[in-house]
Design a protein around this motif. Sequence first.
Motif, PDB file in Angstrom:
ATOM      1  N   LEU A 143       0.805  -1.171   0.000  1.00  0.00           N
ATOM      2  CA  LEU A 143       0.000   0.000   0.000  1.00  0.00           C
ATOM      3  C   LEU A 143       0.834   1.213   0.000  1.00  0.00           C
ATOM      4  O   LEU A 143       0.673   2.058  -0.813  1.00  0.00           O
ATOM      5  CB  LEU A 143      -0.869  -0.086   1.213  1.00  0.00           C
ATOM      6  N   PHE A 144       1.500   1.290   0.915  1.00  0.00           N
ATOM      7  CA  PHE A 144       2.370   2.407   0.989  1.00  0.00           C
ATOM      8  C   PHE A 144       3.481   1.995   0.175  1.00  0.00           C
ATOM      9  O   PHE A 144       4.249   2.732  -0.094  1.00  0.00           O
ATOM     10  CB  PHE A 144       3.030   2.624   2.287  1.00  0.00           C
ATOM     11  N   ALA A 145       2.768   1.050  -0.117  1.00  0.00           N
ATOM     12  CA  ALA A 145       1.784   0.124  -0.529  1.00  0.00           C
ATOM     13  C   ALA A 145       1.144  -0.323   0.609  1.00  0.00           C
ATOM     14  O   ALA A 145       1.054  -0.678   0.723  1.00  0.00           O
ATOM     15  CB  ALA A 145       2.115  -1.120  -1.048  1.00  0.00           C
ATOM     16  N   THR A 146       1.431   0.656   2.246  1.00  0.00           N
ATOM     17  CA  THR A 146       0.608   0.953   3.014  1.00  0.00           C
ATOM     18  C   THR A 146       0.712   0.671   3.748  1.00  0.00           C
ATOM     19  O   THR A 146       0.984   0.366   3.309  1.00  0.00           O
ATOM     20  CB  THR A 146       0.640   0.877   2.634  1.00  0.00           C
ATOM     21  N   LEU A 147       0.047   1.063   2.613  1.00  0.00           N
ATOM     22  CA  LEU A 147       0.645   1.254   4.077  1.00  0.00           C
ATOM     23  C   LEU A 147       0.867   0.861   4.130  1.00  0.00           C
ATOM     24  O   LEU A 147      -0.171   0.083   4.017  1.00  0.00           O
ATOM     25  CB  LEU A 147       0.393   1.630   3.749  1.00  0.00           C
ATOM     26  N   LEU A 148       0.725   2.375   3.530  1.00  0.00           N
ATOM     27  CA  LEU A 148       1.264   1.851   4.285  1.00  0.00           C
ATOM     28  C   LEU A 148       0.274   0.987   3.957  1.00  0.00           C
ATOM     29  O   LEU A 148      -0.736   0.826   4.502  1.00  0.00           O
ATOM     30  CB  LEU A 148       1.585   2.056   3.692  1.00  0.00           C
ATOM     31  N   VAL A 149       0.612   2.173   4.497  1.00  0.00           N
ATOM     32  CA  VAL A 149       1.364   1.624   5.520  1.00  0.00           C
ATOM     33  C   VAL A 149       0.341   1.457   5.760  1.00  0.00           C
ATOM     34  O   VAL A 149       0.281   1.292   5.234  1.00  0.00           O
ATOM     35  CB  VAL A 149       1.571   2.291   4.738  1.00  0.00           C
ATOM     36  N   ILE A 163       9.679   6.970  12.324  1.00  0.00           N
ATOM     37  CA  ILE A 163       8.897   7.386  11.161  1.00  0.00           C
ATOM     38  C   ILE A 163       7.422   7.518  11.536  1.00  0.00           C
ATOM     39  O   ILE A 163       6.761   8.494  11.169  1.00  0.00           O
ATOM     40  CB  ILE A 163       9.098   6.394   9.992  1.00  0.00           C
ATOM     41  N   VAL A 164       6.902   6.561  12.285  1.00  0.00           N
ATOM     42  CA  VAL A 164       5.505   6.616  12.716  1.00  0.00           C
ATOM     43  C   VAL A 164       5.264   7.878  13.539  1.00  0.00           C
ATOM     44  O   VAL A 164       4.275   8.587  13.336  1.00  0.00           O
ATOM     45  CB  VAL A 164       5.102   5.347  13.508  1.00  0.00           C
ATOM     46  N   GLU A 165       6.184   8.178  14.457  1.00  0.00           N
ATOM     47  CA  GLU A 165       6.064   9.388  15.285  1.00  0.00           C
ATOM     48  C   GLU A 165       5.972  10.635  14.407  1.00  0.00           C
ATOM     49  O   GLU A 165       5.123  11.501  14.618  1.00  0.00           O
ATOM     50  CB  GLU A 165       7.264   9.519  16.229  1.00  0.00           C
ATOM     51  N   LYS A 166       6.884  10.734  13.446  1.00  0.00           N
ATOM     52  CA  LYS A 166       6.917  11.917  12.583  1.00  0.00           C
ATOM     53  C   LYS A 166       5.644  12.026  11.740  1.00  0.00           C
ATOM     54  O   LYS A 166       5.085  13.110  11.594  1.00  0.00           O
ATOM     55  CB  LYS A 166       8.135  11.875  11.660  1.00  0.00           C
ATOM     56  N   CYS A 167       5.207  10.916  11.190  1.00  0.00           N
ATOM     57  CA  CYS A 167       4.055  10.956  10.292  1.00  0.00           C
ATOM     58  C   CYS A 167       2.742  11.121  11.052  1.00  0.00           C
ATOM     59  O   CYS A 167       1.802  11.725  10.523  1.00  0.00           O
ATOM     60  CB  CYS A 167       4.033   9.718   9.399  1.00  0.00           C
ATOM     61  N   ALA A 209      -4.747   9.745   3.401  1.00  0.00           N
ATOM     62  CA  ALA A 209      -3.964   8.529   3.155  1.00  0.00           C
ATOM     63  C   ALA A 209      -2.777   8.829   2.251  1.00  0.00           C
ATOM     64  O   ALA A 209      -1.670   8.343   2.487  1.00  0.00           O
ATOM     65  CB  ALA A 209      -4.850   7.442   2.533  1.00  0.00           C
ATOM     66  N   ALA A 210      -3.000   9.650   1.230  1.00  0.00           N
ATOM     67  CA  ALA A 210      -1.907  10.021   0.326  1.00  0.00           C
ATOM     68  C   ALA A 210      -0.844  10.818   1.077  1.00  0.00           C
ATOM     69  O   ALA A 210       0.359  10.634   0.843  1.00  0.00           O
ATOM     70  CB  ALA A 210      -2.449  10.817  -0.856  1.00  0.00           C
ATOM     71  N   ALA A 211      -1.268  11.689   1.993  1.00  0.00           N
ATOM     72  CA  ALA A 211      -0.307  12.479   2.777  1.00  0.00           C
ATOM     73  C   ALA A 211       0.507  11.571   3.693  1.00  0.00           C
ATOM     74  O   ALA A 211       1.730  11.735   3.806  1.00  0.00           O
ATOM     75  CB  ALA A 211      -1.042  13.541   3.594  1.00  0.00           C
ATOM     76  N   TYR A 212      -0.143  10.608   4.333  1.00  0.00           N
ATOM     77  CA  TYR A 212       0.585   9.671   5.187  1.00  0.00           C
ATOM     78  C   TYR A 212       1.558   8.834   4.356  1.00  0.00           C
ATOM     79  O   TYR A 212       2.697   8.611   4.753  1.00  0.00           O
ATOM     80  CB  TYR A 212      -0.362   8.757   5.961  1.00  0.00           C
ATOM     81  N   GLU A 213       1.094   8.389   3.201  1.00  0.00           N
ATOM     82  CA  GLU A 213       1.958   7.600   2.333  1.00  0.00           C
ATOM     83  C   GLU A 213       3.191   8.393   1.940  1.00  0.00           C
ATOM     84  O   GLU A 213       4.315   7.892   2.009  1.00  0.00           O
ATOM     85  CB  GLU A 213       1.202   7.153   1.084  1.00  0.00           C
ATOM     86  N   SER A 214       2.988   9.626   1.550  1.00  0.00           N
ATOM     87  CA  SER A 214       4.101  10.486   1.155  1.00  0.00           C
ATOM     88  C   SER A 214       5.076  10.676   2.315  1.00  0.00           C
ATOM     89  O   SER A 214       6.301  10.598   2.137  1.00  0.00           O
ATOM     90  CB  SER A 214       3.555  11.833   0.682  1.00  0.00           C
ATOM     91  N   CYS A 215       4.536  10.889   3.502  1.00  0.00           N
ATOM     92  CA  CYS A 215       5.376  11.066   4.685  1.00  0.00           C
ATOM     93  C   CYS A 215       6.210   9.809   4.943  1.00  0.00           C
ATOM     94  O   CYS A 215       7.417   9.884   5.156  1.00  0.00           O
ATOM     95  CB  CYS A 215       4.494  11.386   5.899  1.00  0.00           C
ATOM     96  N   PHE A 216       5.561   8.658   4.918  1.00  0.00           N
ATOM     97  CA  PHE A 216       6.288   7.410   5.171  1.00  0.00           C
ATOM     98  C   PHE A 216       7.370   7.184   4.133  1.00  0.00           C
ATOM     99  O   PHE A 216       8.495   6.822   4.477  1.00  0.00           O
ATOM    100  CB  PHE A 216       5.332   6.215   5.210  1.00  0.00           C
ATOM    101  N   MET A 217       7.041   7.407   2.868  1.00  0.00           N
ATOM    102  CA  MET A 217       8.019   7.178   1.812  1.00  0.00           C
ATOM    103  C   MET A 217       9.224   8.103   1.980  1.00  0.00           C
ATOM    104  O   MET A 217      10.363   7.676   1.844  1.00  0.00           O
ATOM    105  CB  MET A 217       7.369   7.367   0.438  1.00  0.00           C
TER     106      MET A 217
END
Length: 146
Positions: free
Chosen positions: A7-13, A108-112, A125-133
């Motif tokens: 997801l983040f592929a996701t999720l992500l994450v 990374i989880v803390e920051k995102c 979801a797209a913003a979280y994905e971008s942050c994680f990546m």
Amino acid sequence: MSPYTCLFATLLVAVAVSGAPHEDLSKEHAAEVAQECKTETGASDEEVQHMLQHEPTESHEGKCLRACMMKKFEIMDDAGKLSKEHALELIKHISKDDAEKESAGAEIVEKCEAIEVPEDHCDAAAAYESCFMEHLHEHGLSLAEI
């Protein structure tokens, strides 16, 4: 492949501490969930493939596909916010007892978790994905490694 890989592929994450979404983590399971989400969101086969290959999307359906996956794996709650507890559980599960990867994932989880995201769950979801990546890259990690 983890949900973040898918997801983040996701999720992500996405992950329940004691209940199941992360315990049944496999490439096949993530692909099944992606197909469910494809039906629910109206996403195309191409958008599913982009997600599974860690490629970003600009389409609303593609973003909603990611939001659906994040919710099904409990990485995103019903309010459209990152579930820190479940994201950390996922990181722990997919880091396979590698303390360095687990530590980087927790950071990374803390920051995102702290970022401001749009009210629209798909855009969130797209913003979280971008942050994680972005932060995975900063740590020299890829989704496949975690």
